[in-house]
Motif scaffolding. Structure first.
Motif, PDB file in Angstrom:
ATOM      1  N   LYS A  39      59.185 -47.202  23.118  1.00  0.00           N
ATOM      2  CA  LYS A  39      59.507 -47.059  24.539  1.00  0.00           C
ATOM      3  C   LYS A  39      60.328 -45.797  24.787  1.00  0.00           C
ATOM      4  O   LYS A  39      60.221 -45.153  25.827  1.00  0.00           O
ATOM      5  CB  LYS A  39      60.301 -48.287  24.999  1.00  0.00           C
TER       6      LYS A  39
ATOM      7  N   ASP B  13      60.024 -39.022  30.486  1.00  0.00           N
ATOM      8  CA  ASP B  13      60.418 -39.124  31.889  1.00  0.00           C
ATOM      9  C   ASP B  13      61.732 -38.388  32.123  1.00  0.00           C
ATOM     10  O   ASP B  13      61.911 -37.715  33.137  1.00  0.00           O
ATOM     11  CB  ASP B  13      60.589 -40.592  32.290  1.00  0.00           C
TER      12      ASP B  13
ATOM     13  N   LYS C  52      53.228 -36.054  30.487  1.00  0.00           N
ATOM     14  CA  LYS C  52      53.810 -36.992  29.531  1.00  0.00           C
ATOM     15  C   LYS C  52      52.734 -37.515  28.579  1.00  0.00           C
ATOM     16  O   LYS C  52      52.889 -37.507  27.353  1.00  0.00           O
ATOM     17  CB  LYS C  52      54.462 -38.154  30.306  1.00  0.00           C
ATOM     18  N   MET C  53      51.627 -37.942  29.168  1.00  0.00           N
ATOM     19  CA  MET C  53      50.552 -38.494  28.350  1.00  0.00           C
ATOM     20  C   MET C  53      49.962 -37.431  27.427  1.00  0.00           C
ATOM     21  O   MET C  53      49.732 -37.667  26.242  1.00  0.00           O
ATOM     22  CB  MET C  53      49.449 -39.045  29.262  1.00  0.00           C
TER      23      MET C  53
ATOM     24  N   TYR D 101      53.329 -37.553  35.008  1.00  0.00           N
ATOM     25  CA  TYR D 101      52.613 -38.585  34.250  1.00  0.00           C
ATOM     26  C   TYR D 101      51.617 -37.960  33.287  1.00  0.00           C
ATOM     27  O   TYR D 101      51.578 -38.303  32.108  1.00  0.00           O
ATOM     28  CB  TYR D 101      51.892 -39.526  35.220  1.00  0.00           C
TER      29      TYR D 101
ATOM     30  N   ILE E 113      52.669 -38.718  24.543  1.00  0.00           N
ATOM     31  CA  ILE E 113      52.200 -40.047  24.146  1.00  0.00           C
ATOM     32  C   ILE E 113      50.867 -40.001  23.406  1.00  0.00           C
ATOM     33  O   ILE E 113      50.753 -40.483  22.268  1.00  0.00           O
ATOM     34  CB  ILE E 113      52.086 -40.965  25.379  1.00  0.00           C
TER      35      ILE E 113
ATOM     36  N   LEU F 176      48.605 -46.862  22.208  1.00  0.00           N
ATOM     37  CA  LEU F 176      49.601 -46.637  23.258  1.00  0.00           C
ATOM     38  C   LEU F 176      50.748 -47.629  23.121  1.00  0.00           C
ATOM     39  O   LEU F 176      51.910 -47.298  23.327  1.00  0.00           O
ATOM     40  CB  LEU F 176      48.962 -46.797  24.643  1.00  0.00           C
TER      41      LEU F 176
ATOM     42  N   GLN G  34      60.007 -42.936  23.626  1.00  0.00           N
ATOM     43  CA  GLN G  34      59.178 -41.752  23.832  1.00  0.00           C
ATOM     44  C   GLN G  34      58.795 -41.618  25.301  1.00  0.00           C
ATOM     45  O   GLN G  34      58.821 -40.532  25.864  1.00  0.00           O
ATOM     46  CB  GLN G  34      57.917 -41.858  22.973  1.00  0.00           C
ATOM     47  N   TYR G  35      58.410 -42.744  25.907  1.00  0.00           N
ATOM     48  CA  TYR G  35      58.066 -42.727  27.340  1.00  0.00           C
ATOM     49  C   TYR G  35      59.296 -42.315  28.150  1.00  0.00           C
ATOM     50  O   TYR G  35      59.228 -41.455  29.034  1.00  0.00           O
ATOM     51  CB  TYR G  35      57.610 -44.112  27.803  1.00  0.00           C
ATOM     52  N   GLU G  36      60.407 -42.963  27.837  1.00  0.00           N
ATOM     53  CA  GLU G  36      61.616 -42.701  28.622  1.00  0.00           C
ATOM     54  C   GLU G  36      62.100 -41.273  28.433  1.00  0.00           C
ATOM     55  O   GLU G  36      62.517 -40.604  29.382  1.00  0.00           O
ATOM     56  CB  GLU G  36      62.709 -43.699  28.237  1.00  0.00           C
TER      57      GLU G  36
END
Lengths: 466, 340
Positions: free
Chosen positions: A357, A364, A373-374, A370, A378, A352, A359-361
């Motif tokens: 970062k 979002d 996204k995961m 959440y 991710i 993880l 990719q997370y943003e």
């Protein structure tokens, strides 16, 4: 090549292609490979320094060849060439006795005594499992192997469905086959739970429809989820409690490779999802969840597995009220599961953290929840990164299962050691033969896992390979 | 779906736990045993002659026969017994926590164990003692000639302490070479790493077959410790204690009276001496006193045999003569209280 119309004609122009020559012997085929990988480094005598280096390489290679050669020959000689393979007269240990001991083999003979392993075969593989019920173990193992192959071979259709079956129906079927099912739970109790689950689902539905006010509306999802879980539990319990007319087999009668596989497979299957949840939890923004997950992980990583097993099997019964004891194997299973989940969590967390970062943003930014996204962005990347780590944990877990033998559960190694104690077969080579056999079985499983992991890595990381 | 599998496991676990709890309500061990229909017997993880799984995984041995005898006495069926292999560390906890009903695992009866663990020793089914094995080539005939010897033994056992005591008491020096596992000790001794191999005499006999040349080793006559081995039960349940004690006594008495599994059937029809009549339940009410059938001892002898039969089937093949384990009338110290 065609003649080019230029004013100045060259003196010689080749009009046909040069014949294709085979590559030099030093470049292709076995010779080429041998030359490049072995002999080239020892054939340079152009300067004194190079000559010394070459001589040193020759010497070093010869020593290596000698050492490996004798070791491998020694192993083959022990396991095959000099070994005793049959005990036609049924004389047990006398089949592996030297003249000095009163047998017929030459003095100084030291090689494997395979009739001993053959005689202990059933015990080493299945422990004291009743022989007339062994078909159930075979069936479970065969179904497991077939299902696993189906899921892993990519050309086959319906792999996803097969995987789903392997994770739901197969464990239940195996549980019933191995224990005999028919667990002692009253059907009325199960029915009550079932109805309760249905009620929860209905509340969820009503809440969703907005008939129960705004507060319940918020929790409608949780109600429905809990309801489905309860319904699923009671269905599983009902099947497990159903009398299939199978002879019950106590887990105390399981043993050998069967125990090793049960412990390892349960640990492997349970540790991955648990580990992922723990890893996500540890990186969660919610302090309670993050702290709880961190404490859990650090606690289980901070104690040795052997202590966990010891606590579970020796101390736990003292804390429980007198007469209460739940299955020894189950205790060990839970211990192994939680222990490996903690390790898995750290491996997954590594993955993880390796994800950029952005990719997370990005996830979002496109408005994913959440879990979306995961699940979609991710985890697929993170898990691919850490396949070697995950399989490493699996292999470690597979080998750690041998620790259950110290709490009186006969795994493959424990059953082997117990077989070694049999005086009817006692010879100087008894122990070493059994250990060789056990070692080969462990190697086959661990090596198989390792190869499959390499294959998966190559397949999944094609985009990033350098 | 993986969560579901986990959940299913959890439910299964909880259910098994709750069933186990439901079982635990009976008070006396006999009542509990009768309710579940078998005896749970703690044995070793493999000790030849005493408790050892054979090729097909059936347990055999002197300690195993004792558990079978109790099963025969309680249920009239010597197969109504399940075995739990236990390590030396686990054995007392397993008994104290109720996981097993009898511990019959070559356990030495010592004062500490009897008084401090909340356990009772129901008798002695084998008198063992620590012995020493040496190669005949060493030319030693007595342990007192072993000054300066290298001694192989297991770590963390009383054997290690006993040998230290023995050498100190006799003012001799020695060099201890200790290993974790019996196999390692034997291998080290066999390769000439030590001059002496010491453990219980039954163990010496059992391990002898693993030596390259078994005939060129001898067991010295000195016995340097007392190791009375016997079955153990929880303290505070006198009825169960009595059942185990008298099952053992019945086997020994049967040998003394010459009743074997072969001829016990004949006692039903023939006139027999009063002591035999009491043993097989033709006279008196001894079974009922124990809370058992009056044919309790008859069933033991019929299905398991008397002490001599069990000994000859299990221990004699190891090359161990009866020695002190012979009946008192044959020069040994085996002496069972009479049934009357």
């Amino acid at each position: 090549m065609a003649k080019t119309p230029t004013a100045k004609t060259p003196e010689f122009v080749r009009t046909e292609e040069a014949p294709l020559l085979p590559p030099p012997a030093t470049e292709a085929g076995i010779t080429g490979w041998l030359w490049h990988n072995i002999f080239e480094s020892m054939a340079d005598f152009h300067s004194p320094l190079a000559a010394v280096r070459s001589l040193f390489m020759i010497l070093f290679s010869l020593i290596l060849v000698y050492v490996f050669g004798t070791q491998i020959y020694g192993l083959l000689d022990f396991a095959i060439f000099s070994a005793v393979f049959s005990d036609p007269d049924g004389v047990k240990r006398q089949a592996c006795w030297t003249v000095q001991q009163g047998g017929s083999l030459p003095d100084g003979w030291h090689a494997a005594c395979w009739p001993f392993v053959v005689a202990k075969q059933k015990f080493a593989l299945f422990g004291p499992f009743p022989s007339e019920e062994l078909w159930r173990v075979y069936l479970a193992l065969f179904a497991g192997a077939a299902g696993l192959a189906w899921v892993m071979i990519e050309r086959l259709p319906f792999r996803r469905q097969a995987g789903l079956l392997m994770l739901t129906v197969y464990p239940l079927a195996t549980f019933i086959l191995l224990t005999g099912g028919n667990i002692e739970v009253a059907m009325t109790q199960i029915a009550i739970w079932f109805v309760f689950g249905l009620a929860l689902i209905s509340i969820g539905r009503l809440g969703n429809a907005g008939r129960l006010g705004t507060v319940l509306n918020e929790f409608a999802g949780s109600f429905a989820g809990a309801g489905w879980l309860v319904v699923a539990f009671s269905t599983v319990a009902a099947i497990a409690a159903f009398d299939f007319n199978l002879e019950p087999v106590d887990t105390g009668d399981w043993g050998g490779l069967l125990i090793t596989l049960v412990v390892a497979v349960t640990g492997i299957v349970a540790s991955l999802p648990l580990g992922i949840i723990l890893a996500l939890g540890r990186r969660s923004d919610m302090p309670v969840i993050s702290v709880l997950c961190t404490i859990f992980i650090e606690f289980w990583r901070g104690v040795p597995l052997i202590t966990v097993l010891f606590m579970a099997s020796v101390m736990l019964p003292l804390f429980l009220p007198a007469g209460v004891n739940f299955d020894n194997l189950l205790r060990a299973l839970i211990g192994v599961m939680l222990f490996s989940a903690a390790y898995m969590a750290e491996v997954v967390r590594g993955g993880l953290q390796a994800i950029d970062k952005g990719q997370y943003e990005g996830a979002d930014a496109v408005g994913l929840s959440y879990w979306q996204k995961m699940r979609l962005i991710i985890l697929p990347q993170a898990l691919t990164h850490v396949i070697p780590g995950i399989v490493n944990t699996f292999i470690g877990l597979f080998k750690d299962t041998t620790l259950v033998s110290i709490v009186g559960i006969f795994d493959l190694l424990g059953a082997g050691q117990s077989a070694i104690a049999d005086a009817a077969w006692s010879t100087p080579v008894q122990a070493i033969t059994m250990y060789l056999y056990v070692g080969i079985i462990f190697f086959v499983f661990c090596f198989g896992m390792s190869r499959y992991s390499i294959y998966m890595e190559n397949k999944l990381s094609k985009s990033r390979r350098h | 779906m993986k969560k579901l599998t986990l959940a299913a496991l959890g439910v299964a676990g909880a259910m098994i736990a709750s069933t186990a709890m439901a079982d635990g309500h009976g008070n006396s061990t006999l009542a509990q045993v009768k309710e579940k229909g078998f005896i749970q017997c703690g044995v070793s993880q493999g000790l030849p002659g005493f408790s050892n799984a054979d090729d097909s995984g059936n347990w055999t041995g002197l300690d195993v026969d004792l558990c079978r005898a109790v099963a025969a006495a309680v249920f009239g069926d010597s197969d109504a017994v399940k075995f739990t292999p236990l390590s030396a560390k686990q054995r007392f906890t397993a008994l104290a926590s109720g996981e097993i009903d009898i511990l019959s695992r070559n356990t030495t009866w010592t004062m500490t164990r009897d008084t401090q663990l909340g356990l009772n020793f129901a008798g002695v089914n084998y008198y063992d003692g620590q012995g020493m094995m040496v190669p005949t080539a060493l030319g030693v005939t007595s342990a007192l000639e072993l000054d300066g010897a290298n001694i192989c033994t297991n770590t963390g056992t009383t054997t290690e302490l006993n040998i230290t005591d023995f050498f100190r008491a006799n003012g001799m020096s020695f060099n201890l070479v200790a290993f974790e596992k019996a196999d390692e000790v034997v291998a080290a001794y066999d390769s000439g790493r030590c001059d002496v191999y010491t453990t219980d005499r039954s163990g010496l006999a059992a391990q002898r077959g693993k030596l390259t040349a078994p005939d060129s080793h001898m067991v010295l006559s000195e016995i340097i410790s007392k190791e009375p081995l016997g079955p153990v039960v929880r303290q505070g349940d006198d009825q169960w204690f009595n059942i185990v004690r008298w099952s053992l006594n019945a086997m020994i008495n049967a040998e003394e009276l010459g009743i074997t599994s072969a001829n016990v059937n004949a006692t039903e029809f023939n006139d027999v001496s009063p002591s035999v009549a009491r043993l097989v339940g033709k006279e008196g009410n001894f079974g009922a006193e124990l809370g058992l059938d009056n044919k309790w001892a008859y069933n033991i002898i019929r299905q398991v045999g008397n002490y001599a039969e069990s000994y000859e089937a299990n221990v004699t093949p190891l090359g161990l003569a009866r020695g002190v384990n012979a009946l008192w009338s044959d020069g040994g110290i085996l002496y069972a209280a009479p049934i009357r």
